[in-house]
Design a protein around this motif. Structure first.
Motif: not given
Length: 246
Positions: A124-148
């Motif tokens: 086997y081989s395991i590749v461990r990566a950090t967080q993807f650029f492409e997921f930033m929109d989802a991360v922002l959406s978790w704790t967002a409202d219209e202003e903050t």
């Protein structure tokens, strides 16, 4: 080399297939849409027939404790089929520092996936990566409202999906590591700063408020999910600001 890419139609998998094909390998994408179900085992035998390598890029449909059962079942099915078909190398994609955040069910599930692979019958081989650029929109959406947008100051070293795909393809085309390769982006950012950079680049006028209790990454202690000195991490070339601009 014949390489079966399970989850080969997704964000990472489709790019892995393209990279491997461009390098002259016989890379085949497999997914639910092609008749391969890793959870039930349906289609696995035919997908792995004659394969030298299998890359598993499937993901749990949820991030809660159900993800533990998902990774346990899918890895058991994959390794049983791979051993029967004589596959000589199994590769999975995981997360840098996952074992240091047991508070998150999904991170514990990824550690379980790694452990099953390590204890299994296939090199086997395991590749461990950090967080993807492409997921930033989802991360922002978790704790967002219209202003903050509320975000903790958790240190991240985000990476482009294309760089992750290249790392996975490189490992898949090589000999089994019998261990782990860490890959990370070029720059470290506190997550709240990353949020401000992202919103500014997109002309979004919302304000980012630092809140160390907000969102999934509030469970991360210190710099647990960025590579440490001595981890021998491969640092990817793409920078977040350049990626945003492009």
């Amino acid at each position: 080399m014949k390489i079966a890419v399970i989850g080969g139609t997704g964000l990472i998998g489709s790019q892995v297939v393209d990279i491997l094909k461009a390098a002259g390998h016989e890379a085949e994408p497999h997914a639910l849409s092609t008749g391969v179900d890793l959870l039930t085992g349906e289609g696995l035998a035919s997908a792995l027939a004659g394969a030298d390598v299998v890359v598993n890029l499937t993901n749990s449909p949820t991030f809660d404790d159900a993800s533990l059962a998902f990774f346990r079942q899918t890895m058991d099915n994959l390794l049983e089929a791979a051993a029967k078909e004589g596959v000589g190398h199994a590769v999975v994609l995981s997360i840098v520092g996952a074992e240091l955040v047991p508070e998150l069910d999904y991170y514990r599930a990824k550690v379980l996936q790694e452990d099953i692979l390590k204890e299994g019958p296939v090199p086997y081989s395991i590749v461990r990566a950090t967080q993807f650029f492409e997921f930033m929109d989802a991360v922002l959406s978790w704790t967002a409202d219209e202003e903050t947008v509320r975000l903790p100051a958790t240190p991240l070293r985000p990476i482009a999906a294309a760089d992750v795909a290249q790392a996975v393809a490189d490992v898949a085309a090589g000999s089994p590591l019998g261990g782990t390769r860490n890959v990370a982006g070029a720059d470290v950012f506190p997550l709240d700063e990353l949020g401000r950079i992202t919103l500014a680049a997109r002309g979004d006028k919302r304000t980012v408020t630092t809140d160390d209790q907000a969102g999934m990454f509030s469970a991360v202690k210190g710099d647990a999910i960025i590579p440490k000195d001595g981890d021998d991490a491969r640092i990817a070339p793409t920078r977040y600001r350049d990626w945003l601009a492009a």
